[in-house]
Design an enzyme around this catalytic site. Structure first.
Site, PDB file in Angstrom:
ATOM      1  N   GLU A  87      -6.621  -7.785  -0.863  1.00 33.52           N
ATOM      2  CA  GLU A  87      -7.274  -7.792   0.445  1.00 33.52           C
ATOM      3  C   GLU A  87      -8.771  -7.532   0.242  1.00 33.52           C
ATOM      4  O   GLU A  87      -9.155  -6.440  -0.166  1.00 33.52           O
ATOM      5  CB  GLU A  87      -6.677  -6.723   1.363  1.00 33.52           C
ATOM      6  N   GLU A 102       0.818  -1.215   0.000  1.00 34.36           N
ATOM      7  CA  GLU A 102       0.000   0.000   0.000  1.00 34.36           C
ATOM      8  C   GLU A 102       0.854   1.268   0.000  1.00 34.36           C
ATOM      9  O   GLU A 102       0.789   2.101   0.904  1.00 34.36           O
ATOM     10  CB  GLU A 102      -0.961  -0.008   1.185  1.00 34.36           C
TER      11      GLU A 102
END
Length: 685
Positions: free
Chosen positions: A313, A148
């Site tokens: 995710e 991320e």
């Protein structure tokens, strides 16, 4: 995985959080639920390098061998999102700093900067070791770089960042004279006479920095992030087996993800948390909120970056840190719904976060498939249903999302709008308005990125496109848009279009600048809708529709430009608010306002819905149901996904006998979808 042949399920796993006695049992249980892929190691630097220069592979060697024996495939991560304490304490120059120059200390994650030569040297060493040692392991099918990027912050102000920014500007502008001209530094006596005077944004009175330098700062941060990811990708490519892919998970701000994928990765993955719609403490949902359905906006963004993509995710439980993000548990059916939401938008891989909820740390309330007790629960029961469903739709693997409508976007306007309150909020409001109007009209769409080199998808693929507020416009982009319209495309522009150049300066020409030959009109006057003003409207035919937030008063300049709507209220009552101009075979609409949902919905009625809605004459759907369509480009077979995001049953009408893939029923006439239900329909030929 992600080869166009199968749709697969995975899960994020943290073997470092559990005693080794759990490993085999966990992975065999995963297999029993239909999970065949795990992601590991993104926060595990110390397990590879417990102290500077001493590498230890015993932990991961043992774990990977257990995974191989259990038949589990592994996505292996570089651990660079969390540099260890031994590194940050000895080399504090690797730490990020805030705008005041204060270091961001060790204790969370993403506490490093991306330009420190010292940190980049450590990154190269750890990635080189990992890639060289683990690439040959048969369990590893791909690599995730970092985690991320730009998630916790996209603002960097360490000393090395300032130095790297100067180098970036020197390479781009060559001389201080060129830099001063582009940055407009004669304003408020900001002229630079030495390169050492140049910095990234720092604290100023009113915390207001040079707007042109702020735009350039964001371009620099994006380049720094791409370089940071690219350093790691280049090392992995030296060692990886040919079938192993390289990806990272996003999407986050101040990063040109299109360039990143094109130059450094095989594809992008997205982290999908639909429950963020309910996660803001103390906030209330608006009556017209699409709630978790709004995640489809982000999935469309991801698809625009990388037509081949996966979900690294996927939300599987209630989520939050001990300090923020209070998310309720998924309702029964929502885990399945959200999984199909991702697949409906093009993902062929969905990996849940996480396997088992961690019993300690900041994310001990970020629940996974299993709770602390490790017992089966209703979410794992639902996962079994999902796994069975996935096997029934394997024919859809590799098919592409299909649509005839585009929302155009670009990074220059996005980044400039992060600081510029005169257009940034307008673009966010309008894009949301179009998204909701398209969703409720059952018109699938694509985000299409545009820059001077071209577009992320050919514009000729689309019947119509909206470019809500392209404030920054260049001759190359104007030419791309002109060619699209001349060849038969339909374009919509909103207010505040075309009045800035690539540096964010405002050329001395009538607005909308380079777009005026397309719109056939110029801006006679303009104003924000002030707090003392009445709510603004425009009259289109017999309809009164919103013209919110900002109004350009338009003046037709070409004979081909026709006034379709006029303002209703304020000092410009009766003046042109919406125009239509013929350009070659196409049509260009100029709207003088922001696009509220109701406004966008009214403008959609000007278009041939039968061409834009792929189920016209086949399905009748209530607006509560989301529609997406995936098509096999080889044989032309199309599959419609119908998703019910509400807690109530919804009735759809099937006008032609249709095979439903999950139940294997043939549907004809009315059908009632269950709350949070999913249908996958094989479109009749």
């Amino acid at each position: 995985m992600l080869n166009g042949n199968t749709i697969e399920l995975g899960v994020c796993y943290y073997p470092e959080h559990w005693d080794t006695s759990f490993w085999k049992e966990d992975m065999l249980r995963m297999k029993s639920y239909g999970i065949g892929v795990i992601r590991v190691a993104e926060f595990a630097w110390n397990l590879f390098e417990p102290e500077e220069g001493r590498f230890d592979d015993s932990f991961w060697d043992r774990f990977l061998n257990v995974a191989k024996d259990c038949g589990i495939q592994v996505i292996f991560c570089t651990p660079t999102a969390t540099p260890p304490a031994w590194l940050t304490e000895k080399y504090p120059e690797v730490l990020n700093c805030d705008i005041y120059g204060h270091p961001v200390y060790h204790g969370m994650r993403k506490h490093h900067n991306m330009t420190s030569p010292v940190y980049l040297d450590f990154v190269k060493k750890i990635v080189e070791h990992i890639a060289a040692h683990y690439s040959a392991h048969p369990a590893i099918i791909g690599w995730q770089i970092d985690n991320e990027v730009n998630c916790e912050t996209n603002s960097y102000h360490a000393p090395s960042d300032h130095e790297a920014f100067r180098k970036y500007l020197k390479e781009k502008y060559g001389t201080l004279e060129n830099l001063n001209r582009a940055m407009g530094t004669t304003f408020w006596n900001q002229t630079y006479t030495d390169w050492e005077q140049v910095h990234l944004s720092r604290y100023t009175l009113a915390n207001s920095n040079n707007p042109h330098m702020m735009l350039e700062e964001k371009r620099f941060i994006s380049e720094a992030a791409i370089n940071y990811i690219g350093i790691q990708a280049d090392i992995i490519r030296k060692y990886r087996r040919s079938e192993q892919f390289i990806t990272t998970n996003g999407l986050f701000g101040v990063l040109d993800n299109h360039k990143l994928v094109k130059e450094k990765l095989d594809f992008i993955t997205y982290d999908s948390y639909p429950n963020f719609a309910f996660a803001m403490e103390g906030s209330k949902l608006s009556p017209r909120s699409l709630r978790d359905r709004e995640t489809s906006f982000n999935l469309a963004k991801t698809r625009s970056v990388s037509n081949r993509f996966g979900i690294m995710e996927q939300q599987s439980g209630p989520g939050g840190w001990n300090t923020r993000l209070l998310q309720p548990a998924p309702k029964p059916g929502q885990l399945r719904l959200w999984t199909f939401q991702s697949i409906a938008h093009g993902a062929d891989f969905v990996s849940y976060f996480r396997w088992r909820t961690c019993t300690f740390g900041t994310e001990m309330y970020w629940h996974g498939l299993l709770n602390y007790d490790n017992f089966p629960n209703r979410r794992t029961e639902e996962l079994l249903r999902v796994s069975e469903d996935i096997q029934k739709i394997q024919r859809i693997a590799g098919t592409k999302h299909t649509t005839k409508f585009a929302i155009l976007c670009d990074y220059d306007n996005e980044w400039d709008g992060m600081e510029d309150k005169w257009h940034g909020p307008l673009n966010r409001e309008s894009t949301d308005g179009w998204f909701k109007a398209l969703q409720r009209a059952h018109i699938p769409f694509e985000f299409v990125n545009i820059n001077d080199e071209g577009t992320s998808q050919p514009l000729g693929n689309f019947t119509a496109a909206v470019y809500p507020h392209p404030t920054i416009m260049t001759p190359a982009r104007a030419e791309i848009l002109r060619a699209y319209a001349e060849n038969g495309g339909t374009l919509f522009f909103g207010c505040r279009s075309g009045y800035k150049d690539i540096d964010g300066q405002c050329p001395m020409m009538p607005m909308p600048g380079l777009l005026a030959p397309l719109t056939g009109c110029t801006v006679e006057d303009f104003t924000f809708i002030g707090p003392a003003d009445e709510k603004e409207y425009m009259t289109l035919g017999e309809k009164k529709i919103p013209a919110p937030t900002f109004n350009d008063i338009l003046r037709p300049d070409f004979e081909s430009c026709e006034v379709l709507a006029t303002y209703d209220g304020n000092y410009y009552n009766g003046k042109p608010a919406l125009t239509k101009n013929t350009v070659g075979k196409g049509t260009v609409y100029a709207c003088g306002s922001v696009f509220a949902e109701e406004t966008a919905a009214a403008l959609l009625e000007l278009l041939p819905k039968a061409e834009l809605c792929p189920v016209t004459g086949w399905l009748e759907l209530p607006e509560e149901i989301e529609l997406t369509v995936r098509t096999n480009e080889k044989n032309g077979r199309s599959y419609a996904f119908l998703l019910n995001y509400t807690a109530q049953p919804q009735t759809v009408t099937v006008q032609k006998p249709t095979k439903e893939l999950l139940t294997r029923e043939t549907l004809d006439g009315t059908y009632t979808m269950e709350p949070y239900g999913v249908l996958v329909l094989d479109k009749p030929q």
